[in-house]
Design an enzyme around this catalytic site. Structure first.
Site, PDB file in Angstrom:
ATOM      1  N   GLU A 114       0.852  -1.185   0.000  1.00 51.37           N
ATOM      2  CA  GLU A 114       0.000   0.000   0.000  1.00 51.37           C
ATOM      3  C   GLU A 114       0.893   1.242   0.000  1.00 51.37           C
ATOM      4  OE1 GLU A 114      -3.677   1.819   2.670  1.00 51.37           O
ATOM      5  OE2 GLU A 114      -2.088   0.736   3.703  1.00 51.37           O
TER       6      GLU A 114
ATOM      7  N   CYS B 291      -5.032  -3.104   2.721  1.00 50.35           N
ATOM      8  CA  CYS B 291      -4.774  -2.893   4.141  1.00 50.35           C
ATOM      9  C   CYS B 291      -6.008  -3.087   5.051  1.00 50.35           C
ATOM     10  CB  CYS B 291      -4.139  -1.521   4.345  1.00 50.35           C
ATOM     11  SG  CYS B 291      -3.243  -1.345   5.911  1.00 50.35           S
TER      12      CYS B 291
ATOM     13  N   LYS C 131      -9.628   1.576  -2.399  1.00 48.70           N
ATOM     14  CA  LYS C 131      -9.831   1.061  -1.043  1.00 48.70           C
ATOM     15  C   LYS C 131     -11.228   1.403  -0.531  1.00 48.70           C
ATOM     16  CE  LYS C 131      -7.373   1.204   3.419  1.00 48.70           C
ATOM     17  NZ  LYS C 131      -6.227   1.861   4.114  1.00 48.70           N
TER      18      LYS C 131
END
Length: 274
Positions: free
Chosen positions: A42, A155, A115
């Site tokens: 990330e 993440c 994300k």
């Protein structure tokens, strides 16, 4: 089907030009060792909690120098790259977007993922509010590769099992989890969460991570992992930056799911609560 994968573990800083050059070198290193697809963490191009300073480096996707460098390196070395994510300017708002990419050996972008779950937490002395600067994605993505479908996450998404189950039921045999985990959350949860997502889905879980002390003052956990569909940690890169390689067998997906067909056994249900 056997596949050699490469993971790049980095201590990303605040200068995207430096990071672009470093990523290109690491991609060359992994490709020279036979990696067929390479995974990066990330925020591979910029990790800066000073958002006013970061704003001077964040570009649109079309103008991002790190994305351009990684695409060129993929084409030069004829290798697939899952670029974990970059901080980019949104095309639809005044916020940033945390977006990952799947790049093919011609340098073309084959898939994008923004994300979905943003990191808004308080960890004692540390407080993070990702949603203050970033807009959330709205669409889960499974991308085609020559070795089978690859689910894309980033993440904090790892804490949401429903997303991973959705990726697996949509066909994913592998799930990428690029991350910049904090040290407190990493020490407590990183290994167990990744193993759980692999076990629940019967997927290979591939998690390239940030590590070490960063120029913006934060510290990340490292321990880039590859976890088998049975939940075994097959690669743990520890805390040092660098390149890791491992051969995986995609046939293990069918074996694990055959032993415990949890994806087939899921049912809708009601919840009764006081």
């Amino acid at each position: 089907m056997n596949l050699r994968i490469g993971l790049i573990q980095t201590t990303t800083g605040i200068d995207p030009l430096v990071e672009a050059e470093g990523l290109a070198l690491r991609i060359a290193e992994a490709a020279a060792q036979g990696a067929q697809i390479i995974f990066t963490p990330e925020m591979s191009g910029l990790l800066d909690r000073d958002r006013s300073r970061a704003a001077g480096h964040v570009r649109t996707e079309a103008n991002d120098i790190v994305l351009a460098a990684v695409r060129a390196a993929a084409a030069q070395h004829r290798v697939w790259v899952q670029l974990g994510s970059l901080a980019l300017r949104s095309e639809t708002s005044d916020k940033f977007v945390n977006r990952g990419f799947l790049i093919d050996p011609t340098g073309a972008v084959q898939a994008r993922y923004a994300k979905i779950h943003l990191f808004d937490v308080a960890l004692g002395s540390e407080s993070w509010r990702e949603s203050a600067a970033y807009e959330a994605g709205e669409e889960a993505v499974v991308a085609a590769t020559p070795w089978g479908p690859l689910g894309l996450t980033i993440c904090y998404d790892i804490r949401f099992p429903a997303l991973h189950r959705a990726l697996a039921t949509a066909g994913a045999a592998m799930i990428a989890v690029p991350a910049a985990f904090t040290r407190p959350t990493g020490a407590a949860h990183w290994h167990v969460l990744l193993r759980a997502r692999a076990i629940e889905t019967g997927c290979w879980v591939i998690a390239a991570a940030q590590t070490g002390e960063h120029a913006d003052g934060r510290a990340t956990y490292g321990h880039s992992l590859v976890v088998s569909p049975w939940g075994e940690v097959r690669l743990d890169m520890g805390e040092a930056p660098g390149v890791g390689l491992i051969d995986i067998d995609l046939g293990e997906v069918a074996i694990a799911r055959g032993k415990v067909p949890a994806l087939e056994h899921g049912r809708e249900f009601r919840v009764t609560a006081p």
